[in-house]
Enzyme design. Structure first.
Site, PDB file in Angstrom:
ATOM      1  N   GLN A   1       0.848  -1.190   0.000  1.00  0.00           N
ATOM      2  CA  GLN A   1       0.000   0.000   0.000  1.00  0.00           C
ATOM      3  C   GLN A   1       0.885   1.241   0.000  1.00  0.00           C
ATOM      4  OE1 GLN A   1      -3.514  -0.459   2.366  1.00  0.00           O
ATOM      5  NE2 GLN A   1      -3.102   1.453   3.433  1.00  0.00           N
ATOM      6  N   GLY A   2       0.556   2.195  -0.867  1.00  0.00           N
ATOM      7  CA  GLY A   2       1.291   3.440  -0.923  1.00  0.00           C
ATOM      8  C   GLY A   2       0.340   4.604  -1.119  1.00  0.00           C
ATOM      9  N   TYR A   3       0.742   5.755  -0.609  1.00  0.00           N
ATOM     10  CA  TYR A   3      -0.115   6.940  -0.639  1.00  0.00           C
ATOM     11  C   TYR A   3       0.430   7.971  -1.612  1.00  0.00           C
ATOM     12  CZ  TYR A   3      -2.421   4.873   3.274  1.00  0.00           C
ATOM     13  OH  TYR A   3      -3.140   4.005   4.054  1.00  0.00           O
ATOM     14  N   ILE A   4      -0.452   8.436  -2.493  1.00  0.00           N
ATOM     15  CA  ILE A   4      -0.119   9.489  -3.446  1.00  0.00           C
ATOM     16  C   ILE A   4      -0.373  10.848  -2.806  1.00  0.00           C
ATOM     17  CG2 ILE A   4      -0.757  10.543  -5.660  1.00  0.00           C
ATOM     18  CD1 ILE A   4      -1.431   7.694  -6.650  1.00  0.00           C
TER      19      ILE A   4
END
Length: 161
Positions: free
Chosen positions: A27-30
């Site tokens: 999971q990664g956040y933009i």
């Protein structure tokens, strides 16, 4: 709009039941805004998803609007670099317990050792009426240090709740 109504808890030692379904999640956040709005990418097994969450200002604390859209592998790969410095990895175990579906997350990498459980509800009344089983630890619903976006950007909290 689809709503997410959930409560979140710490877990101590956790051994998933034999009935649990395990999924690995990257999971990664933009984007992460101060008002709690987030735009994130997730890879769950062979599925790639773009998600947007924001607080529902017309509802109570545990309620957020959540919209997710499937992405192709190429779209995900092209967007993933935008999440640099805001990522986490975990194994999610989904199973039934105490009359609800439990999502137990066992974090990896820099967050290794952290374990949480989330329970989602169909209404705020159901969320308020829920009595956590004894094997759940402290409730961390709404605690910013334990939100995935904070864990992904700041790491594991230095103190337990």
């Amino acid at each position: 709009m689809p709503l997410e109504i959930e409560r979140k808890f710490l877990l101590g030692d956790f051994e998933p039941p034999d009935t649990a379904v395990r999924q690995h999640i990257e999971q990664g956040y933009i984007t992460i805004k101060d008002d709690g709005t987030e735009v994130r990418l997730r890879r769950i097994a062979d599925s790639c998803v773009l998600g947007v969450k924001r607080k529902d200002s017309s509802a109570g604390a545990p309620v957020r609007i959540e919209v997710e859209r499937e992405l192709g592998e190429q779209e995900f790969t092209e967007l993933w670099p935008a999440t640099e410095g805001a990522r986490l990895s975990k194994d999610r175990y989904t199973f039934e317990a105490s009359g609800v579906t439990v999502y137990a997350d066992v974090y990896q990498g820099e967050l290794a050792g952290l374990r949480t459980a989330e329970v989602e509800f169909g209404s705020e009344a159901e969320a308020e009426a829920f009595s956590a089983p004894e094997w759940f630890g402290a409730e961390i619903t709404g605690v910013k240090a334990y939100k995935n976006q904070t864990l992904a950007t700041r790491g594991r909290p230095g103190r337990e709740v």
